[in-house]
Scaffold this motif. Sequence first.
Motif, short mmCIF file in Angstrom:
data_model
loop_
_atom_site.label_atom_id
_atom_site.label_comp_id
_atom_site.label_asym_id
_atom_site.label_seq_id
_atom_site.Cartn_x
_atom_site.Cartn_y
_atom_site.Cartn_z
N ILE A 165 0.84 -1.21 0.00
CA ILE A 165 0.00 0.00 0.00
C ILE A 165 0.87 1.25 0.00
O ILE A 165 0.61 2.22 -0.73
CB ILE A 165 -0.94 0.00 1.22
N VAL A 166 1.94 1.25 0.82
CA VAL A 166 2.83 2.41 0.91
C VAL A 166 3.50 2.69 -0.44
O VAL A 166 3.51 3.83 -0.93
CB VAL A 166 3.90 2.19 2.00
N ILE A 167 4.05 1.64 -1.05
CA ILE A 167 4.75 1.82 -2.33
C ILE A 167 3.77 2.24 -3.42
O ILE A 167 4.06 3.13 -4.23
CB ILE A 167 5.47 0.51 -2.73
N PHE A 168 2.60 1.62 -3.45
CA PHE A 168 1.61 1.95 -4.46
C PHE A 168 1.14 3.40 -4.32
O PHE A 168 0.95 4.11 -5.32
CB PHE A 168 0.42 1.00 -4.37
N ALA A 169 0.96 3.84 -3.07
CA ALA A 169 0.58 5.24 -2.83
C ALA A 169 1.66 6.19 -3.31
O ALA A 169 1.37 7.25 -3.89
CB ALA A 169 0.30 5.45 -1.34
N TYR A 170 2.92 5.80 -3.09
CA TYR A 170 4.04 6.63 -3.57
C TYR A 170 4.02 6.71 -5.10
O TYR A 170 4.25 7.77 -5.68
CB TYR A 170 5.37 6.05 -3.09
N TYR A 171 3.76 5.58 -5.75
CA TYR A 171 3.69 5.57 -7.22
C TYR A 171 2.64 6.56 -7.72
O TYR A 171 2.87 7.28 -8.70
CB TYR A 171 3.32 4.17 -7.72
N ILE A 172 1.51 6.58 -7.07
CA ILE A 172 0.43 7.48 -7.49
C ILE A 172 0.87 8.94 -7.34
O ILE A 172 0.64 9.77 -8.22
CB ILE A 172 -0.85 7.19 -6.69
N LEU A 173 1.51 9.24 -6.21
CA LEU A 173 2.00 10.61 -6.01
C LEU A 173 3.04 10.99 -7.07
O LEU A 173 2.98 12.08 -7.64
CB LEU A 173 2.63 10.73 -4.62
N ALA A 174 3.98 10.10 -7.32
CA ALA A 174 5.03 10.38 -8.30
C ALA A 174 4.46 10.55 -9.70
O ALA A 174 5.02 11.27 -10.53
CB ALA A 174 6.07 9.27 -8.29
N THR A 175 3.34 9.89 -9.96
CA THR A 175 2.69 10.00 -11.27
C THR A 175 1.93 11.31 -11.42
O THR A 175 1.93 11.92 -12.50
CB THR A 175 1.71 8.81 -11.47
N LEU A 176 1.32 11.77 -10.35
CA LEU A 176 0.44 12.94 -10.43
C LEU A 176 1.18 14.27 -10.22
O LEU A 176 0.82 15.28 -10.82
CB LEU A 176 -0.69 12.82 -9.41
N LEU A 177 2.19 14.27 -9.37
CA LEU A 177 2.88 15.53 -9.06
C LEU A 177 3.75 15.99 -10.21
O LEU A 177 4.22 15.17 -11.01
CB LEU A 177 3.75 15.35 -7.80
N PRO A 178 4.00 17.29 -10.34
CA PRO A 178 4.95 17.79 -11.34
C PRO A 178 6.30 17.08 -11.19
O PRO A 178 6.71 16.75 -10.07
CB PRO A 178 5.06 19.28 -11.01
#
Length: 482
Positions: A165-178
């Motif tokens: 869950i932690v890694i997947f949440a990080y992936y989503i942030l890295a995908t959405l943020l500039p």
Amino acid sequence: MTLFLISLAVLIGGYLIYGVVVERVFGIDPKRLTPASSHPDGVDYVPLPAWKVFLIQFLNIAGIGPIFGAIMGVMYGPAAFLWISLGTIFGGAVHDFLSAMMSLRADGKSLPHLVGAELGRTVQNVMGLFTVFLLIMVVAVFVTTPAGLLASLTPDHLSVTFWTIVIFAYYILATLLPIDKLIGRLYPIFGLALLVMALGIMGYLLFSGITIPVDLADGFGNRMPDPEATPLFPMMFVSIACGAISGFHATQSPMMARCLKNEKLARPVFYGAMVAEGIVALIWAAAAIAFCGSYRAIGEFVATHEGGTGELVNTICRNWLGVAGGLFAILGVIAAPVTTGDTAMRSARLIIADTFSISQKSVVRRLLVSLPIIVVSFLLMQIDFSVLWRYFAWSNQTLSVFTLWAVTVYLARRRRFFYITLLPAMFMTMVCCSYIIFAPLGTPVDGIGLPVNTAIALSGAVTLLFLCLFIRGERRRRIRKD
């Protein structure tokens, strides 16, 4: 040691000499505005310093590939050293640099658009689906692996599910943020650490008095215990992918092409990052054989230790580099795959957005484009890891085939010296076709299982067919122009 030093010299000399040749063949224009300069959007088109773009590109394409792949590939024998050095210079670096240059000239477009522009709309649609699925497989693979490793290193209440869950949440942030907010700040640090780890291992190899038992007495023949079941061609050329040539890299080059300030920086960034990866692969191939003592001993170590290749990396780092080595090993087997997975998700978002012409300035639109990727990635994570990995390995190399043929057409249309990509395209076509025709059930990819000589003959026929289609297409284009 001699073969290692020669291969290292080939990689460095190849960058300084052949890299310049490839750059001149394409014809860079330092005065031409790059996409980052012509219309920065603060999200994906963000001008970044060249050193940052280099380190991000290096980490994007490297991850654990040049470490694990090189260790598994060197079990085939000293031919691995030749493939890493020559494959990088004449294949992988050319592939990465020219796909980036095509993207720079196409307003930063993603790989399927670049391939489709040269090979047709149908190929573009197929490539779009194929590439996005490949990237989603990368996301799924590089969530489950580091999550399992983190769970083994932390208290029991921090389970695999928690870390997933932690890694997947990080992936989503890295995908959405500039790109400059998270990736632009963390990646240069991790990329530098990965380089420092490799240079530390190389320093030990060169100055500790250790020997590298390359064993050239029997030439460059196959050293695997059962060479008939695992022939050097094509098996070694798929085992060592990221350390020589990898189709995945062409999905990453356009992403960083959107951040480059000037075309004159493209060779140091893209050709240079691939050469740096080749050097890392070369170092780890030499380290594995030096530490274990023989090619067969590498296989025995991997087979008898629970962590397999990862445990070998960890053991080498701790024995040769001490406490710092242990920290670097953790970086290599945890942080590196994580930083590959998040950029794979980001690349998938960019490809979908490019395909449907969806502006990515709004975070809501970025989220809407990312939702299908997130859902499919989650579903793939429920599949056995070994099944995912076996199809990723072959799909990865197949992607390089389409990219090389597209670049070849691109150069030919502009009357450039297209042989610099035609020959690698033909070679990789042979590799991928012969592999899938030969590979028996249960190997990294479940193939047809025909005899290797039959597989090579059939793959040769497929390669000649591709060559004939290319020649016919070029003749038709020239007739239309005339």
